[in-house]
Design a protein around this motif. Structure first.
Motif, mmCIF file in Angstrom:
data_model
loop_
_atom_site.group_PDB
_atom_site.id
_atom_site.type_symbol
_atom_site.label_atom_id
_atom_site.label_comp_id
_atom_site.label_asym_id
_atom_site.label_seq_id
_atom_site.Cartn_x
_atom_site.Cartn_y
_atom_site.Cartn_z
ATOM 1 N N THR A 101 1.137 -1.169 -0.020
ATOM 2 C CA THR A 101 0.038 -0.121 -0.087
ATOM 3 C C THR A 101 0.897 1.189 0.149
ATOM 4 O O THR A 101 2.067 1.190 0.251
ATOM 5 N N GLU A 102 0.115 2.610 -0.380
ATOM 6 C CA GLU A 102 0.862 3.775 -0.126
ATOM 7 C C GLU A 102 1.517 3.952 1.064
ATOM 8 O O GLU A 102 2.772 4.309 1.522
ATOM 9 N N GLU A 103 0.668 3.513 2.067
ATOM 10 C CA GLU A 103 1.365 3.938 3.540
ATOM 11 C C GLU A 103 2.582 3.041 3.953
ATOM 12 O O GLU A 103 3.584 3.303 4.677
ATOM 13 N N LEU A 104 2.268 1.627 3.422
ATOM 14 C CA LEU A 104 3.503 0.644 3.812
ATOM 15 C C LEU A 104 4.934 1.253 2.988
ATOM 16 O O LEU A 104 5.949 1.430 3.449
ATOM 17 N N ILE A 105 4.611 1.691 1.827
ATOM 18 C CA ILE A 105 5.812 1.792 0.957
ATOM 19 C C ILE A 105 6.605 3.432 1.514
ATOM 20 O O ILE A 105 7.671 3.418 1.837
ATOM 21 N N ILE A 106 5.586 4.439 1.872
ATOM 22 C CA ILE A 106 6.251 5.356 2.589
ATOM 23 C C ILE A 106 6.785 5.288 3.828
ATOM 24 O O ILE A 106 8.001 5.559 4.021
ATOM 25 N N ARG A 107 6.303 4.378 4.677
ATOM 26 C CA ARG A 107 6.706 4.181 6.035
ATOM 27 C C ARG A 107 8.238 3.391 5.758
ATOM 28 O O ARG A 107 9.205 3.541 6.424
ATOM 29 N N LYS A 108 8.241 2.355 4.930
ATOM 30 C CA LYS A 108 9.466 1.603 4.641
ATOM 31 C C LYS A 108 10.608 2.238 4.168
ATOM 32 O O LYS A 108 11.743 2.101 4.512
ATOM 33 N N ILE A 109 10.498 3.111 3.293
ATOM 34 C CA ILE A 109 11.292 4.008 2.482
ATOM 35 C C ILE A 109 11.873 4.982 3.815
ATOM 36 O O ILE A 109 13.003 5.293 3.554
ATOM 37 N N GLU A 110 10.848 5.817 4.526
ATOM 38 C CA GLU A 110 11.507 6.438 5.483
ATOM 39 C C GLU A 110 12.585 5.867 6.414
ATOM 40 O O GLU A 110 13.430 6.345 6.798
ATOM 41 N N THR A 111 11.879 4.483 6.800
ATOM 42 C CA THR A 111 12.679 3.681 7.657
ATOM 43 C C THR A 111 14.023 3.364 7.179
ATOM 44 O O THR A 111 15.405 3.750 7.966
ATOM 45 N N ILE A 112 14.354 3.148 5.952
ATOM 46 C CA ILE A 112 15.490 2.840 5.237
ATOM 47 C C ILE A 112 16.279 4.070 5.203
ATOM 48 O O ILE A 112 17.683 3.888 5.388
ATOM 49 N N LYS A 113 15.626 5.099 4.580
ATOM 50 C CA LYS A 113 16.516 6.415 4.669
ATOM 51 C C LYS A 113 16.988 6.830 5.890
ATOM 52 O O LYS A 113 18.224 7.041 6.180
#
Length: 348
Positions: A179-191
């Protein structure tokens, strides 16, 4: 910042019938390791001594009954339990699984309380650890519950870092989880992990597509056009250097991954098959995104070779190295982050 030998590395023993104990002891047979950290093995000193005799290890063990008895520069073994445990190397045993979890849960508590600085987990069997009191697929899910933050599985070997949007999810359910929410959260986490844990100021992140050829414009699936592309565009426009989605089939073979600080795969095997092909035996599983540091080797219990004395310990040793490196990077990041605040306070 702590002196090297003062960094306390907690180690959960893993499955006693697997190769975990062997690779732990092999790692610390090199006395120079004790110049980098002080290990604390969560198990039972009699059992670890038995393993030591089995493999004719030369390490010197220091048994302790309380965590305030840790001696710097020694291989400490904290007695999580006192009773004897029947060990049958190479055998899947539910009872042994219970002790693997006793070790892990106790080590996690010590990590939360700051008694140990980092945690390195030896391999467990995801089947025999299940019980009424422990119903988690593995280490990561339990740590995600117990620690602050959002856990993300990040496989690391030198400059190759592969993270996952979804991890232990059946293949048939992967698309519904993205989902959009999952993608945003995971990318922010890895960043954030790349910045504070790996000292990369402006990380570049690549994201793989879910479908073959990224869906070929919807012919082989629409997730790329409907979810991935618009979400990545939104994230990029807010200042994060994220690129993709890229077709997964040729991404690693063409060495495209070398242009990025991390790669995010949409599901477990899409990321781990190329990662282990490129780095098996030297890779590390790092749980990014949490308030505390946990690493593990990139292999499992390896029942087929347990007890034969031939287990390769390099991945476990790399897991110890990485945990220490990340601890130091986080310490430096915290120090740098505080300096502007101190400067402003002085001006006031």
């Amino acid at each position: 910042m702590k002196k090297a030998e003062n960094i306390i590395v907690g180690i959960s023993i893993g499955d006693l019938n697997g190769i975990g104990s062997e690779v732990i002891l092999k790692t610390f047979e090199d006395s120079r390791m004790l110049e980098l950290c002080t290990p604390v093995i969560f198990a039972n000193v009699k059992i670890v001594s038995f393993v030591k005799r089995t493999f004719e290890s030369t390490v010197q063990l220091h048994g302790i009954d309380r965590l305030d008895q840790i001696v710097l520069g020694k291989i400490n073994v904290f007695n999580v339990w006192k009773e004897s445990v029947e060990i049958n190397l190479g055998v899947n045993d539910d009872k042994v699984g219970e002790y693997a979890i006793k070790s892990f849960v106790t080590a996690t508590k010590a990590l939360k309380e700051g008694v140990i600085d980092v945690l390195v987990t030896a391999p467990i069997n995801k089947y025999n650890i299940q019980s009424e009191t422990f119903k988690f697929p593995g280490h990561t899910d339990y740590l995600d519950q117990e620690l602050d933050g959002n856990a993300l599985m990040l496989m690391v070997q030198d400059n190759l870092r592969v993270g996952l949007l979804t991890d232990h999810v059946p293949l048939s359910e992967v698309a519904s989880h993205i989902t959009e929410e999952l993608i945003i959260r995971k990318i922010e986490t890895i960043k954030q992990s790349l910045i504070q844990d790996f000292s990369i100021n402006k990380p570049k992140i690549a994201v793989l597509g879910l479908n073959p050829h990224c869906g070929d414009g919807g012919v082989i699936g629409g997730e790329e056009d409907v979810i991935l592309k618009p979400t990545l565009k939104k994230i990029f426009e807010k200042g994060t250097m994220v690129f993709g989605p890229f077709a997964a089939d040729g991404f690693f073979g063409s060495n495209q991954y070398e242009k990025y600080d991390a790669v995010i795969a949409t599901y477990h095997d899409q990321g781990l098959i190329p990662f282990k092909t490129l780095s098996f035996g030297k890779g590390v599983n790092y749980t990014a995104g949490l308030s505390k540091i946990r690493t593990s080797p990139d292999h499992g219990t390896a029942y087929d070779i347990a007890g034969k004395g031939i287990a390769d310990y390099n991945s476990f040793k790399e897991a110890v190295y990485l945990a220490i490196d990340i601890y130091n990077s986080r310490s430096q990041y915290a120090e740098i982050s505080l300096k502007p605040l101190k400067t402003k306070e002085k001006q006031l």
